[in-house]
Write an enzyme that holds these catalytic residues in place. Sequence first.
Site, mmCIF file in Angstrom:
data_model
loop_
_atom_site.group_PDB
_atom_site.id
_atom_site.type_symbol
_atom_site.label_atom_id
_atom_site.label_comp_id
_atom_site.label_asym_id
_atom_site.label_seq_id
_atom_site.Cartn_x
_atom_site.Cartn_y
_atom_site.Cartn_z
ATOM 1 N N ARG A 40 0.934 -1.189 0.119
ATOM 2 C CA ARG A 40 -0.056 0.046 -0.427
ATOM 3 C C ARG A 40 1.219 1.502 0.273
ATOM 4 O O ARG A 40 0.748 2.150 -0.813
ATOM 5 C CB ARG A 40 -0.759 -0.047 0.808
ATOM 6 C CG ARG A 40 -1.732 1.611 1.218
ATOM 7 C CD ARG A 40 -2.662 1.259 2.118
ATOM 8 N NE ARG A 40 -3.047 0.137 3.485
ATOM 9 C CZ ARG A 40 -1.875 0.385 4.354
ATOM 10 N NH1 ARG A 40 -1.373 2.063 4.540
ATOM 11 N NH2 ARG A 40 -2.486 -0.104 5.618
ATOM 12 N N LYS B 252 -9.224 8.565 -18.736
ATOM 13 C CA LYS B 252 -9.051 8.357 -19.559
ATOM 14 C C LYS B 252 -7.890 8.720 -20.654
ATOM 15 O O LYS B 252 -7.645 7.934 -21.001
ATOM 16 C CB LYS B 252 -10.089 10.601 -19.478
ATOM 17 C CG LYS B 252 -10.984 10.328 -18.379
ATOM 18 C CD LYS B 252 -11.799 9.969 -18.994
ATOM 19 C CE LYS B 252 -13.259 9.840 -18.034
ATOM 20 N NZ LYS B 252 -13.643 9.424 -16.845
HETATM 21 C C1 PLP Z 1 -13.250 16.086 -15.852
HETATM 22 C C2 PLP Z 1 -13.132 14.580 -14.703
HETATM 23 N N1 PLP Z 1 -12.250 15.000 -13.478
HETATM 24 C C3 PLP Z 1 -12.949 14.026 -13.023
HETATM 25 C C4 PLP Z 1 -13.134 12.628 -13.160
HETATM 26 C C5 PLP Z 1 -13.752 11.043 -12.135
HETATM 27 O O1 PLP Z 1 -12.603 9.954 -12.772
HETATM 28 P P1 PLP Z 1 -12.855 9.139 -12.666
HETATM 29 O O2 PLP Z 1 -13.622 8.283 -12.971
HETATM 30 O O3 PLP Z 1 -11.857 7.936 -13.087
HETATM 31 O O4 PLP Z 1 -13.713 7.965 -11.008
HETATM 32 C C6 PLP Z 1 -14.297 12.582 -14.755
HETATM 33 C C7 PLP Z 1 -14.755 10.925 -15.195
HETATM 34 O O5 PLP Z 1 -15.485 11.248 -15.977
HETATM 35 C C8 PLP Z 1 -13.725 13.589 -14.708
HETATM 36 O O6 PLP Z 1 -14.731 14.094 -16.795
#
Ligand code: PLP
Length: 389
Positions: A58, A207
Amino acid sequence: MCDYLSMKLPPGARFPTICIHAGQTPDPSTGAIITPIFQTSTYVQDALGEHKGYEYARTQNPTRAALEQNIAAIEGGAAAFAFASGMAAIDALTTLLAAGDHVVVTDNTYGGTFRLFDKVLRKYQLEFSYVDTSQPELVERAMRPNTKMLFVETPTNPVMRLTDIAETAAIAHARGALLVVDNTFASPALQQPIALGADLVVHSTTKYLNGHSDSVGGVVVAARQAEIEWLGFIQNSAGAILSPFDSWLVLRGTKTLTVRMAQHNVNGMGLAEYLSLHPKVTRVHYPGLTNHPQHLLARKQMRGFGGMLSFDVGTFETARAVCNRVRLMALAESLGGVETLICHPASMTHASVPPERRQEIGLTDSMVRISAGIEDPQDLIDDLAQALS
Ligand SMILES: Cc1ncc(COP(=O)(O)O)c(C=O)c1O
């Protein structure tokens, strides 16, 4: 000097080279060029108090450490901390705050971020003001004596509004507050907030950084020692770490970030131009179009306009028809992968945002969002043409 700079990178290495090599050294035991997946929970110690810097997984994992060094370098930060999701990363950085603190947030922030702030963190006496951060005077006006953080998303999801990072950093720093930028939509290939004055950068690595729609993760990049110490402490204390396998996947993803983003830019622009001439489309939101209200700011602070765009088709029925009729594009939440995704933000990604707030930020029921992948742009245009016909 940061660790990753003393490794393999020549001084002055450029962005694509940094993406491929930062944090990467051949495995000392085998010479494997790719950092192995260290799928272990613990590490054998040579004797009491004698170990190789790794005690428990961890706290430290070499695959995760390689990814963290890589992303810190890509974002031009001093250190990075990888978490189990983008939301876990955002949650971790809010532990820099204490009860009674106030945060100014981009009004059009990701729905999950709004839900975390509004439904969870308000219970712990944190206060949030949602402001159109594209207008510096509104940010200025929202600042209070107890404002400790500005949390900015640029471009925003899904209306693609931009915030001037350098100007917002100046406002934050004049009042002793931290500037956090969620850089998920642009990726560091297009925008490096720390170079523009941000203190912290956060990503959903789910993403563009991973880029292949096969991992959920998040990362916080920090520029200053005070936040670095706390983030390392909270990563270990709360324990929402990124797994070794996901760390390895994202590390594979960042190697091709530059070339992927170049094609995302081409496809985003191609679709935006096509849609802006389509008779059924009433409006296109894409910072690369010269009629985007902040096109000049996009040119100033971004190195490309990206693969995210949204457009309005006048009615909910038409929006639904387009989403249902596409064949090559996939109807799905998320973004930033090599395959093109389409979605209806009001009922999908932003369903947790109350309707009146959606209205305020221009998120209509007739809006469709596209995350342009890296397919041939003409195939994407053909698909939209048949869906809109
Ligand atoms: C701009 C943005 N920030 C944060 C997140 C959150 O990320 P996660 O889905 O990996 O928890 C997203 C998810 O779509 C996002 O589009």
